[in-house]
Scaffold this active site. Structure first.
Site, PDB file in Angstrom:
ATOM      1  N   TYR A   6       0.860  -1.186   0.000  1.00 14.92           N
ATOM      2  CA  TYR A   6       0.000   0.000   0.000  1.00 14.92           C
ATOM      3  C   TYR A   6       0.894   1.233   0.000  1.00 14.92           C
ATOM      4  O   TYR A   6       1.308   1.736   1.041  1.00 14.92           O
ATOM      5  CB  TYR A   6      -0.900   0.030   1.244  1.00 14.92           C
ATOM      6  CG  TYR A   6      -2.010  -0.993   1.256  1.00 14.92           C
ATOM      7  CD1 TYR A   6      -2.429  -1.634   0.094  1.00 14.92           C
ATOM      8  CD2 TYR A   6      -2.663  -1.310   2.441  1.00 14.92           C
ATOM      9  CE1 TYR A   6      -3.442  -2.575   0.119  1.00 14.92           C
ATOM     10  CE2 TYR A   6      -3.681  -2.249   2.466  1.00 14.92           C
ATOM     11  CZ  TYR A   6      -4.060  -2.878   1.304  1.00 14.92           C
ATOM     12  OH  TYR A   6      -5.070  -3.802   1.340  1.00 14.92           O
TER      13      TYR A   6
ATOM     14  N   GLY B 243     -18.687  -0.730  -1.314  1.00 15.95           N
ATOM     15  CA  GLY B 243     -19.643  -1.618  -1.980  1.00 15.95           C
ATOM     16  C   GLY B 243     -19.175  -1.957  -3.385  1.00 15.95           C
ATOM     17  O   GLY B 243     -18.004  -2.258  -3.614  1.00 15.95           O
TER      18      GLY B 243
HETATM   19  N1  LIG Z   1      -7.394  -8.091   0.995  1.00 17.49           N
HETATM   20  C1  LIG Z   1      -7.561  -7.315  -0.045  1.00 17.49           C
HETATM   21  O1  LIG Z   1      -7.401  -7.730  -1.180  1.00 17.49           O
HETATM   22  C2  LIG Z   1      -7.966  -5.885   0.167  1.00 17.49           C
HETATM   23  C3  LIG Z   1      -8.389  -5.127  -0.955  1.00 17.49           C
HETATM   24  C4  LIG Z   1      -8.760  -3.824  -0.747  1.00 17.49           C
HETATM   25  C5  LIG Z   1      -8.729  -3.273   0.526  1.00 17.49           C
HETATM   26  N2  LIG Z   1      -8.305  -4.022   1.600  1.00 17.49           N
HETATM   27  C6  LIG Z   1      -8.281  -3.456   2.958  1.00 17.49           C
HETATM   28  O2  LIG Z   1      -9.602  -3.128   3.300  1.00 17.49           O
HETATM   29  C7  LIG Z   1      -9.684  -1.781   3.741  1.00 17.49           C
HETATM   30  C8  LIG Z   1     -11.049  -1.224   3.371  1.00 17.49           C
HETATM   31  O3  LIG Z   1     -11.114  -1.078   1.984  1.00 17.49           O
HETATM   32  P1  LIG Z   1     -11.196   0.361   1.319  1.00 17.49           P
HETATM   33  O4  LIG Z   1     -10.567   1.355   2.190  1.00 17.49           O
HETATM   34  O5  LIG Z   1     -10.716   0.234  -0.063  1.00 17.49           O
HETATM   35  O6  LIG Z   1     -12.768   0.523   1.149  1.00 17.49           O
HETATM   36  P2  LIG Z   1     -13.951   1.012   2.110  1.00 17.49           P
HETATM   37  O7  LIG Z   1     -13.520   1.134   3.501  1.00 17.49           O
HETATM   38  O8  LIG Z   1     -15.123   0.179   1.784  1.00 17.49           O
HETATM   39  O9  LIG Z   1     -14.244   2.426   1.475  1.00 17.49           O
HETATM   40  C9  LIG Z   1     -13.277   3.414   1.399  1.00 17.49           C
HETATM   41  C10 LIG Z   1     -13.838   4.488   0.490  1.00 17.49           C
HETATM   42  O10 LIG Z   1     -15.014   5.015   1.086  1.00 17.49           O
HETATM   43  C11 LIG Z   1     -14.806   6.371   1.482  1.00 17.49           C
HETATM   44  N3  LIG Z   1     -15.337   6.473   2.846  1.00 17.49           N
HETATM   45  C12 LIG Z   1     -14.855   5.881   3.985  1.00 17.49           C
HETATM   46  N4  LIG Z   1     -15.610   6.208   5.044  1.00 17.49           N
HETATM   47  C13 LIG Z   1     -16.602   7.014   4.565  1.00 17.49           C
HETATM   48  C14 LIG Z   1     -17.687   7.684   5.180  1.00 17.49           C
HETATM   49  N5  LIG Z   1     -17.942   7.592   6.499  1.00 17.49           N
HETATM   50  N6  LIG Z   1     -18.498   8.446   4.392  1.00 17.49           N
HETATM   51  C15 LIG Z   1     -18.272   8.546   3.063  1.00 17.49           C
HETATM   52  N7  LIG Z   1     -17.261   7.953   2.423  1.00 17.49           N
HETATM   53  C16 LIG Z   1     -16.418   7.179   3.170  1.00 17.49           C
HETATM   54  C17 LIG Z   1     -13.324   6.613   1.398  1.00 17.49           C
HETATM   55  O11 LIG Z   1     -13.036   7.930   0.993  1.00 17.49           O
HETATM   56  P3  LIG Z   1     -12.426   9.012   2.039  1.00 17.49           P
HETATM   57  O12 LIG Z   1     -10.977   8.692   2.193  1.00 17.49           O
HETATM   58  O13 LIG Z   1     -12.694  10.294   1.342  1.00 17.49           O
HETATM   59  O14 LIG Z   1     -13.202   8.859   3.308  1.00 17.49           O
HETATM   60  C18 LIG Z   1     -12.902   5.651   0.294  1.00 17.49           C
HETATM   61  O15 LIG Z   1     -13.154   6.198  -0.985  1.00 17.49           O
HETATM   62  C19 LIG Z   1      -8.511  -1.100   3.031  1.00 17.49           C
HETATM   63  O16 LIG Z   1      -8.162   0.124   3.640  1.00 17.49           O
HETATM   64  C20 LIG Z   1      -7.462  -2.162   3.088  1.00 17.49           C
HETATM   65  O17 LIG Z   1      -6.804  -2.116   4.343  1.00 17.49           O
HETATM   66  C21 LIG Z   1      -7.948  -5.317   1.427  1.00 17.49           C
END
Ligand SMILES: NC(=O)c1ccc[n+]([C@@H]2O[C@H](COP(=O)([O-])OP(=O)(O)OC[C@H]3O[C@@H](n4cnc5c(N)ncnc54)[C@H](OP(=O)(O)O)[C@@H]3O)[C@@H](O)[C@H]2O)c1
Length: 313
Positions: free
Chosen positions: A81, A233
């Site tokens: 990352y 989502g």
């Molecule tokens: N194992 C795997 O293959 C894999 C793949 C992807 C991710 N991950 C892990 O999973 C974690 C979660 O995934 P993710 O961060 O991609 O997705 P997520 O948590 O589902 O969504 C993050 C997205 O939503 C926005 N967001 C977050 N909180 C919000 C809120 N309260 N209101 C409105 N928008 C919001 C963020 O933008 P802002 O920054 O503007 O809030 C960002 O664009 C990652 O950080 C990573 O550690 C693992």
């Protein structure tokens, strides 16, 4: 001293009194974590996926410190990352070391990414030691709490997981998990070493029969199920869709919350073994995400959201 959740039925969106234990705790092996955690991927940049523009360093550091202040003791990260100027592991180390005793940092290995950010296919099993050591160096630790093997579409994960099991035996890793797997891969890994968590894409509007089955299997076996993209989502790496739809918005309004909070609450209500790792570089979103742990959806609301979820198949 850490503040306790005080208004369990009224998240009030940004109340600073709601802490990450509001939805309870779960054990990753012998390590207890609050069910609301934090995903570090978004700290490195705000554009689509993590190749985007570098984040504001001070803001990312502040978000991490605020997360811990709010009781987050489960942070998900990876050495891969990074964006042009930011590394999630370096930010975590700079913000939080010396680490609180109860902080569990979960990292993952499997993908191969070179220094310029180019993605290769999969790391070979014999390369995983180097990837684990890279995480140890960047985080400044002698042992990694939990390492997930992130499957890279290989049919069998036995060789890769076996390599990680050897590193666990050597003391470099405390517990193992798997990511992006099907039920058969979980069984394959369990025949080699204990698995404490499964990290797969899962969330409202992201319905996949095999993931639903994994969610159930994990619940039956007491394994943590840790979804990624629970907020985003179907938007996945591109972030949440601009329009959440009438139903989600109406339920959010009924709780004086936000659609993102409803998505997190729905995910957490799938079972006590489900942990959330919402990712954000925005301090207000962080507070809202932690507060979502106190949002309890009614049976009727769950049924309405379940119907939406199934339609997404
Ligand atoms: N194992 C795997 O293959 C894999 C793949 C992807 C991710 N991950 C892990 O999973 C974690 C979660 O995934 P993710 O961060 O991609 O997705 P997520 O948590 O589902 O969504 C993050 C997205 O939503 C926005 N967001 C977050 N909180 C919000 C809120 N309260 N209101 C409105 N928008 C919001 C963020 O933008 P802002 O920054 O503007 O809030 C960002 O664009 C990652 O950080 C990573 O550690 C693992």
């Amino acid at each position: 001293m850490r503040r306790r959740a005080r208004c369990a039925h009224d998240p009030r969106m940004t109340s600073p009194t709601i802490t990450a234990d509001a939805a309870g705790t779960w054990k990753l092996g012998d390590l207890s974590v609050n069910r609301i955690g934090f995903g570090a991927m978004r700290l490195t940049g705000s554009a689509a996926f993590h190749l985007g523009r570098p984040s504001e360093r001070e803001q990312s550091i502040a978000v991490l410190r605020k997360a811990v202040e709010l009781g987050v003791n489960h942070i998900d990260t990876a050495a891969f990352y990074f964006s042009s100027l930011r590394s999630a592991n370096e930010l975590i180390n700079s913000a939080l070391a010396p680490y609180p005793d109860d902080l569990v940092i979960v990292t993952k290995v499997g993908p191969f990414r070179d220094c310029s950010g180019e993605w290769g296919t999969s790391a070979r099993p014999d390369q995983l030691r180097g990837h684990v050591e890279e995480n140890l160096r960047q985080l400044g630790r002698d042992q990694l709490d939990v390492v997930n093997l992130r499957r890279m579409r290989q049919d069998s994960i036995a060789e890769h997981f076996g390599a990680l099991a050897e590193l666990r035996d050597a003391g470099l890793i405390r517990h193992l998990g798997v990511s992006d797997v099907e039920p058969r891969h979980l069984a394959e890994a369990q025949a080699i070493a204990p698995v404490v968590c499964v990290q797969n894409q899962y969330g409202l509007h992201a319905h996949r029969p095999q993931t639903e089955e994994l969610l159930r299997i994990c619940g039956e076996q007491g394994i943590a199920f840790v979804p990624f993209y629970a907020v985003a989502g179907k938007g996945g790496p591109h972030g949440p869709a601009a329009d959440d739809g009438d139903e989600v918005r109406a339920i959010a309004r009924a709780h004086a919350g936000t659609p993102a909070q409803v998505r997190l609450a729905w995910t957490l209500q799938q079972g006590p073994h489900v942990l959330a790792i919402p990712g954000t570089g925005n301090p207000d979103h962080l507070v809202q995400n932690v507060a979502a742990g106190a949002l309890r959806l009614t049976d009727d609301e769950m049924a309405r959201l379940d119907a939406l979820h199934r339609q997404a198949e």
